[in-house]
Design a protein around this motif. Sequence first.
Motif, mmCIF file in Angstrom:
data_model
loop_
_atom_site.group_PDB
_atom_site.id
_atom_site.type_symbol
_atom_site.label_atom_id
_atom_site.label_comp_id
_atom_site.label_asym_id
_atom_site.label_seq_id
_atom_site.Cartn_x
_atom_site.Cartn_y
_atom_site.Cartn_z
ATOM 1 N N TYR A 224 0.970 -0.950 0.066
ATOM 2 C CA TYR A 224 0.004 0.160 -0.116
ATOM 3 C C TYR A 224 0.813 1.196 0.109
ATOM 4 O O TYR A 224 1.634 1.387 0.760
ATOM 5 C CB TYR A 224 -0.788 0.256 1.270
ATOM 6 N N GLY A 225 0.521 2.131 -0.990
ATOM 7 C CA GLY A 225 1.467 3.525 -0.882
ATOM 8 C C GLY A 225 2.616 3.382 -1.579
ATOM 9 O O GLY A 225 3.393 4.398 -1.689
ATOM 10 N N TRP A 226 3.138 2.194 -2.164
ATOM 11 C CA TRP A 226 4.275 1.972 -2.780
ATOM 12 C C TRP A 226 4.547 2.829 -3.976
ATOM 13 O O TRP A 226 5.441 3.629 -4.251
ATOM 14 C CB TRP A 226 4.549 0.615 -3.150
ATOM 15 N N LEU A 227 3.405 2.943 -4.725
ATOM 16 C CA LEU A 227 3.385 3.654 -6.024
ATOM 17 C C LEU A 227 3.427 5.092 -5.715
ATOM 18 O O LEU A 227 4.182 5.882 -6.528
ATOM 19 C CB LEU A 227 2.248 3.348 -6.933
ATOM 20 N N LYS A 228 3.126 5.633 -4.704
ATOM 21 C CA LYS A 228 2.881 6.976 -4.422
ATOM 22 C C LYS A 228 4.294 7.242 -4.162
ATOM 23 O O LYS A 228 4.956 8.447 -4.521
ATOM 24 C CB LYS A 228 2.062 7.440 -3.146
ATOM 25 N N GLN A 229 4.994 6.259 -3.358
ATOM 26 C CA GLN A 229 6.128 6.668 -2.698
ATOM 27 C C GLN A 229 7.119 6.801 -3.726
ATOM 28 O O GLN A 229 8.114 7.649 -4.070
ATOM 29 C CB GLN A 229 6.699 5.876 -1.571
ATOM 30 N N THR A 230 7.219 6.152 -4.890
ATOM 31 C CA THR A 230 8.078 5.788 -5.853
ATOM 32 C C THR A 230 7.621 7.247 -6.912
ATOM 33 O O THR A 230 8.911 7.773 -7.106
ATOM 34 C CB THR A 230 7.701 4.583 -6.798
ATOM 35 N N GLU A 231 6.652 7.465 -6.990
ATOM 36 C CA GLU A 231 6.358 8.840 -7.751
ATOM 37 C C GLU A 231 7.179 10.023 -7.064
ATOM 38 O O GLU A 231 7.850 10.712 -7.674
ATOM 39 C CB GLU A 231 4.973 9.083 -7.675
#
Lengths: 386, 217
Positions: free
Chosen positions: A184-191
């Motif tokens: 959860y939230g990995w894509l946001k963090q990567t962005e």
Amino acid sequence: MEMIAPEDQRTAQSAATAKSEDALLDISLGPHHPSTHGVFRMDVVLDGERVVKLKPVFGYLHRNHEKIAESVSYLASMPYTDRLDYMCSLTNNWAYALTVEKLAGIQVPERAEYIRVITAELTRLQNHASTIGFLMQEMGASGTPLMYAFREREIILDLFESLTGSRMMSNYMRFGGCRVDLPYGWLKQTEKVVAEFPRFLDEFERLLSSNEILLARTQGVGVLSKKLAIQGGITGPMLRASGVNYDIRKVDKYGIYDRFDFRVPIGEHGDVYDRFMIRLLEMRESLKILTQALRDITAGPIMDTKTKIRGFRPKAGEAYGRIESPKGELGFFLISDGSPQPYRYRVRPPSLINLTVLEDMCLGASVADTVVIFGTVDIVLGEVDR
Amino acid sequence: MDPELKNELSRQGIFTTTLEELYNWGRKSSVWPLTFGLACCAIEMIATTMARYDLARFGAEIFRPSPRQADLMIVAGTVTKKMAPQVVRLYNQMPEPKYVIAMGACAISGGPFKQGYNVLKGIDRYIPVDVHIPGCPPRPEALMDAFITLQKKIATQHLTGVDRPRHLNPDAPSEFIVPEFGAHDLEPPKNLKLWHITSNSSPKIPSTADNNEPGKD
């Protein structure tokens, strides 16, 4: 009497000294040498400060990867591939998974393909950043560039850790997909990481690329000609720095690389400076790919449901799969005889093959330049010796 | 010295110490490791010295490229049979007092590559290891933990007596046998003065005294 130009005189003198055996000095650089990336040895013959002959000696980290892989199941080799090129375990995973998928005819779901692209490009970012850092360390810029590079590397390793559970040894890809879905939230963090990375690149470029000492140490040093690069089978940033437009992401379009819009930076002179700049530019292109992949990633399964994880036995046959790893063409060649273990397992490591032209680049260079030229080959001994 | 008296004196602003404490404090606070990476663990070792983990906080920021100037050897990675003689030779070249951290599964036992024909099954067959850290590779925190463990060990070493460290004991060896390639394998396969476990008897757990004086049996 003929006048001899001072330049010619010097060459004539060095040729004369080179003839007498006593004037030459044999030294062994390595296997414990602060500049060699790991345990690599160069037997160098020196005429004064100039390299006359250079013989690379391998095998100090030969860990029997291929032999072990032939005695265990296909999946059990996956963690060993992490330890080939231990800076970029995720691209190694991908190359191996790709080969087995080719061998067994497995389809990969779309979301898994996107995850593979994202993790591979993140790997490329951290590998190129650390390579430049190590190169600067070898040039005498002790500390600062490497510290900057590792600061960014740690941020990317945090992403890997939250995704795969390990900082370096990810063991993440599976035949037909990936092991776990994104947390959860990995894509946001990567962005966020991807959005902030250009600031580091600007800082890095401002610090390095027009630095006078760096220009003096790198321009015109260790030139690799286009012809020799092609004949030597050189791949990756080294080949592109010599002016050859060859990137397997564009040539093979493996995975879903045909969907992304990115350019392949090409060098002109093939010297150390070009190889350094190529890596900086490639990081910018990787960021482009990452932005597109993070925008387009779809929901869906991450594993091909038809693939058996236990008792995996591909049909008899052979396959060669290759990807553009951060160091060059990383290929795996597998022969299956229908049993759970591969009959033959072979790695085509980019580092080893890129090293074969080391002598040609170093002849005539000074010892200090040899270390710098060696640094731009970007080798990892785990992959060279396996 | 009587601890109560020491406390009383420190309240009065008088700092007292023993030579032993001062000596050990100085040694443990400036352990200089050898720049010596073998494989994957070396990258984690480098990461430990970088900004986020910053090993310099413990007085070990100066990695010396020459064994002559180093106190600590961090065996970071797989030791192959081709590399083992060089590792032992480097250890022999280090001046006393010297310490060894075996970092990672490979340096401890061969790790995932143990079944390989070319991998040494643990560096403690040839050189005395002070701290083992498991992991493949161990996290930087684990290396720091090993480092603090080593500092604790240095701090409690006595300068005199039977349990004094090796460098103060003229009978204890400071150099160890460098293995060489024989017909089939490294000769000798292990240094029997260091390697306590034999296959035909129950494993003998080495006591602390053995650890301090590894060459003395």
